[in-house]
Design an enzyme around this catalytic site. Structure first.
Site, short mmCIF file in Angstrom:
data_model
loop_
_atom_site.label_atom_id
_atom_site.label_comp_id
_atom_site.label_asym_id
_atom_site.label_seq_id
_atom_site.Cartn_x
_atom_site.Cartn_y
_atom_site.Cartn_z
N ARG A 71 -11.71 31.96 47.38
CA ARG A 71 -11.22 30.95 48.38
C ARG A 71 -10.90 29.65 47.54
NH1 ARG A 71 -15.84 28.02 51.42
NH2 ARG A 71 -16.90 29.94 50.88
N TYR A 117 0.93 -1.32 0.10
CA TYR A 117 -0.20 -0.20 0.03
C TYR A 117 0.87 1.19 0.05
CZ TYR A 117 -2.96 3.65 1.42
OH TYR A 117 -3.59 4.91 1.68
N TYR A 173 -16.19 31.88 46.28
CA TYR A 173 -15.29 30.86 45.70
C TYR A 173 -14.32 31.34 44.78
CZ TYR A 173 -18.88 27.21 47.43
OH TYR A 173 -19.51 26.28 48.20
N ASN A 230 0.74 11.93 5.53
CA ASN A 230 0.40 10.98 6.42
C ASN A 230 0.95 11.77 7.81
OD1 ASN A 230 -0.51 7.67 5.46
ND2 ASN A 230 -1.51 9.49 5.36
N GLU A 271 -12.70 6.05 5.35
CA GLU A 271 -12.21 6.53 6.54
C GLU A 271 -13.15 7.07 7.32
OE1 GLU A 271 -9.58 9.57 4.58
OE2 GLU A 271 -8.26 7.91 3.98
N HIS A 324 -3.68 16.64 -3.40
CA HIS A 324 -4.14 16.95 -1.77
C HIS A 324 -3.92 18.07 -1.21
CE1 HIS A 324 -4.49 12.54 -1.79
NE2 HIS A 324 -4.71 12.34 -0.67
N PHE A 346 -1.88 7.22 11.98
CA PHE A 346 -2.07 8.76 11.75
C PHE A 346 -3.46 9.28 12.23
CE2 PHE A 346 -3.49 5.68 8.26
CZ PHE A 346 -4.83 5.39 8.51
#
Length: 513
Positions: A284, A54, A281, A196, A416, A84, A330
């Protein structure tokens, strides 16, 4: 430009913050280079073989079943990068781009990604010469890597897209040439190794972590001034209280505030005869709240330090067993959770800071301070709307703190099908930290005014030094004036750590990643 030598697997948060804040050149330790070369040789052999591997001699994602001929290896990798480059939005700020490059170096330096030494050398050269890719901030879902933004990083290495050099943006090819660098021609898997990985998400998260610690330091200091401003009690700061609970952050926060207030004449003036039994608060419970935030940030720091040193691309070269294995490192789920936790801490530090602001401007609660901290109320509004601004920012941060890690959506034709949303979850931290710095800055202005109204009583010497640093940039508010520059100056003192720098370095030395 000074140079840092980093060892993948052993790089610390302190080193990464130094790179991010100070812009060092970075190169990898020589000891890791044989492992890098060995994994590259393994990939080269696979690319020339017949067995489908792959991302080496196949297509990507849903196209992984398509075999690619050896002669098309370089084209495959180049096409991957260019296709991409789909990032959108404002460019990532330069200091964070530099951190992205450093994190990519560390990941590739683990010797499991199969890139050649030439790729490492180009990344090191870009860091040394200051060639920074222009990376659009949006487009990653934090799984299968930060694909789109890392593609813009990788494109610059090919001489495509845009980069900055010597303070100017230009075509990446021109930037490389001006710096005396040559574009790389990618070999098998190298494009995939570059895009990746979780380096953009992790860089955003680290930047958020580093600034959150700065804000936490300032918040501890300013909260001590606020305590004196409203004549609060130091009894809740007794170490014995916090030791009985045992949380590290709470114990440290109480100690810091206690040490800051030591010697305050304001505090000594109301030890006896004070009709108030307990403070609200926000005074404190400061150690319990800010301390819990510190504990959370430390936990996050451990996660992000591991991630910064991790090999997170796919497939990975397991040289010891002689295999190239497809996995899922990834997937940025650890970073997404870390970003959500940082967001919670930022929101809570700002929330309790805003309540201290509200306390100080309210004459029914501030123990005799004038309304809205102005000497002439009515004619003057004083810090009335500064408090409103702090409330707006606090509310915005509470909305931004909504978890992103639970918001998965399927992508890439359902290949994905579960993603982390780490990138935008971490990117929002920059905006949240800016809001927090402004909230704490407004608190500093209110606290300073409150202490000054206690004259002739004085605060401690340490807090007086902090107030002097504040007053060097922001004058007391005696009459109403155009206040926006005052707020901006106060926020800058928080962002730059200038208020904390007025104190002995050892006092808050532990309040860091």
């Amino acid at each position: 430009m000074s140079e840092l030598v980093l060892t993948p697997g052993r790089t610390t948060l302190a080193e990464l913050e130094d790179v991010w804040r100070n812009g060092h050149a970075v190169r990898l330790a020589d000891e890791v280079r044989p492992g890098i070369a060995a994994s590259a040789a393994r990939i080269d052999a696979a690319a020339r073989g017949e067995k489908p591997v792959y991302g080496v001699n196949t297509g990507f994602g849903k196209l992984a079943s398509i075999k690619i001929a050896a002669k098309d290896t370089a084209t495959l990798q180049r096409n991957l990068i260019l296709s991409h480059c789909c990032g959108v939005g404002e460019p990532v700020e330069p200091e964070t781009v530099r951190l992205v490059l450093v994190l990519k170096l560390l990941s590739l330096g683990r010797g499991a990604s199969g890139v050649r030494p030439e790729v490492i050398a180009l990344l090191e050269g870009m860091l040394a010469k200051g060639v920074l890719p222009v990376i659009p901030a949006q487009g990653s879902v934090g799984a299968s890597g930060d694909l789109a933004p890392l593609a813009h990083m990788a494109a610059a290495m090919l001489g495509e897209g845009r980069a900055t050099f010597d303070g100017r943006e230009m075509p990446a090819a021109e930037a490389l040439a001006a710096a005396g660098l040559a574009p790389v021609v990618l070999a098998a898997k190298e494009g995939l190794a570059l895009i990746n990985g979780t380096q953009v998400s992790t860089a955003f998260a680290l930047a958020g972590l580093f600034d959150a610690f700065r804000a936490a330091r300032a918040a501890l200091v300013v909260s001590a001034i606020s305590t004196d401003a409203i004549m609060g009690s130091t009894a809740p700061l007794y170490d014995e209280i916090h030791q009985l609970r045992g949380h590290k952050g709470q114990i440290l926060a109480a100690r810091v505030i206690r040490d800051l207030l030591a010697g305050s004449a304001i505090r000594e003036s109301h030890r006896e005869g004070d009709t108030r039994v307990q403070d609200p608060y926000c005074i404190r419970c400061q150690p319990q709240v800010t301390g819990a935030c510190l504990d959370l940030l430390w936990q996050v720091g451990r996660t992000l330090e591991i991630e910064a040193n991790a090999a997170t691309d796919n497939p990975l070269v397991l040289t010891e067993v002689g295999e190239i294995v497809s996995g899922g490192n990834f997937h940025a789920e650890p970073v997404a959770f870390a970003a959500d936790q940082i967001a919670l801490a930022i929101a809570e530090i700002g929330s309790i800071s805003q309540r201290r602001i509200a306390l100080m401007v309210d004459p029914t609660l501030s123990h005799d301070l004038p309304p809205f901290l102005t000497p002439d109320p009515g004619l003057n509004s004083g810090l009335m709307i500064a408090e409103v601004t702090s409330a707006a920012l606090m509310s915005e941060n509470k909305h931004l703190a909504t978890p992103c890690s639970t918001d998965s959506t399927p992508t890439s034709a359902n290949q994905e099908d579960h993603v982390s949303m780490a990138a935008h979850g971490a990117r929002r931290l920059r905006r949240m930290n800016a809001n927090l710095a402004q909230i704490v800055g407004i608190e500093a202005l209110c606290a300073a005014a409150g202490v000054e109204f206690r004259t002739p009583l004085t605060t401690s010497d340490r807090l007086a030094a902090v107030l002097a640093r504040l007053r060097a940039d922001v004058a007391p508010l005696e009459q109403d004036r155009y206040l926006a520059p005052d707020l901006a100056a106060a926020a800058a003192l928080v962002r730059t750590d200038a208020l904390v720098a007025a104190l002995p370095a050892t006092l808050l030395a532990e309040v860091r990643p």
